[in-house]
Design an enzyme around this catalytic site. Structure first.
Site: not given
Ligand code: COA
Length: 326
Positions: A253, A113, A283
């Site tokens: 994020h 990520c 996500n």
């Protein structure tokens, strides 16, 4: 002073929407649980025929269009992804072919990520040392093809998408001010896809054991993420002698709204200075920061001379920040 400046951004998300109510029909979960624990309401799902490079291509085209550039104007392509088209070649090389970006070298980065910010830090260094002049940095993922749709602890979290930024060498005060990248490999097993690599090459057994799907110890990862991101953003501002009040926008994020709120609270930032879009996309790993950045640019939330802080945390474990004077 030679800096790298983001001159354009672009993003792309697949059309198909999977809402929390759809997930209620697949696993033992509820819209209420998912919304309360994560903030996610829906996510985008790529078509069967779509590969990660296809999403990256659409996002890159949008960025090139915004910049008024042709693909041949790019001299390096870096793609951050953990869900590349195939193990070899890199997704960046496949993207180079699709764009017909003949002048560009191309490679991938895997920092989960945090991948897009890792890629930004590499691109920034190449530009500052004069090796490259114009770099396309992309974060792109099709996580839903690596998701175990019987595991309610992970399948509710992930979505697909891509975001891109074009960096150019520039003289002056505006551009990327600093990047910070960190890793702690001792916690690699909190978030990983065990199968399909040299440790567990694909076999009937790895498939039966579902080793080709993403595994996450969510609660432990959550705690490390909160602690790590809180100190990361404080350190980034301190090292650059900036007060939180001087920040115009935090672009985190998009893993979990509670993690984002904890980071914003640590800085004393009101939520209207934080970009949140995880309710629509879930996500998307390396794609989440560049998609949020592109939305912020396109909706006019970023103005010239604004200080913008990007931050991310992910598998590896990895975490990273980028401070930008827009
Ligand atoms: N629906 C309903 N219940 C669920 C569920 C779901 N989809 N998933 C888990 N549960 C249950 C668990 O089984 C557990 O039940 P129990 O108390 O009876 O054992 C309970 O909910 C709490 O589970 P827990 O894992 O402690 O929840 P949580 O508050 O930590 O939230 C995550 C889970 C995954 C949303 C959260 O931990 C998270 O976001 N983690 C970090 C993600 C991240 O940052 N990753 C790194 C970057 S990608």
């Amino acid at each position: 002073m030679l800096r790298s400046k983001i001159i354009a951004t672009g993003s792309y998300t697949p059309e198909r929407i999977l809402a929390n109510s759809d997930l209620e029909k697949i696993v033992d979960t509820s819209d209420e649980w998912i919304t309360e624990r994560t903030g996610i309401r829906e996510r985008r799902i790529a078509r069967k025929s779509e590969a990660t490079s296809d999403l990256a291509y659409e996002a890159s085209k949008n960025a090139l269009k915004q910049a008024g550039l042709k693909a041949k104007d790019i001299d390096l392509i870096i793609v951050a992804t953990v869900t590349g088209d195939m193990p070899v070649p890199s997704t960046a090389c496949i993207l180079q072919d699709k764009l017909d970006a003949k002048m560009a070298a191309a490679f991938d980065i895997n920092a989960a990520c945090s991948g897009f910010i890792y890629a930004l830090s590499v691109a920034d260094a190449y530009i500052k040392n004069g090796m490259h002049k114009r770099i396309l940095v992309v974060g792109a993922e099709i996580l839903t093809k690596f998701t175990d749709w019987e595991d309610r602890t992970t399948c509710i979290l992930f979505g697909d998408g891509a975001g891109a930024a074009i960096l150019e060498a520039t003289d002056g005060e505006r551009g990327i001010i600093s990047t910070k990248i960190h890793s702690d490999g001792s916690m690699w097993n909190l978030l990983h896809t065990p199968g399909g690599g040299s440790k567990h090459p694909t076999s009937k057994e790895t498939i039966n054991k579902k080793l080709h799907f993403i595994k996450m110890k969510g609660n432990e990862t959550f705690k490390v993420a909160v602690r790590t991101l809180e100190s990361l953003v404080v350190e980034t501002l301190r090292e650059n002698k900036l007060k939180p009040s001087q920040l115009s926008l935090l672009i985190p994020h998009q893993a979990n709204l509670r993690i984002i709120q904890a980071t914003a609270n640590r800085l004393g930032l009101p939520m209207d200075k934080v970009v949140v879009n995880l309710e629509r996309y879930g996500n998307t790993s390396a794609a989440s920061v560049p998609i949020a950045l592109d939305e912020a640019v396109r909706t006019g939330r970023i103005k010239e001379d604004d200080y913008i802080l990007l931050e991310a945390f992910g598998g590896g474990l990895t975490w990273a920040s980028a401070l930008i004077k827009w």
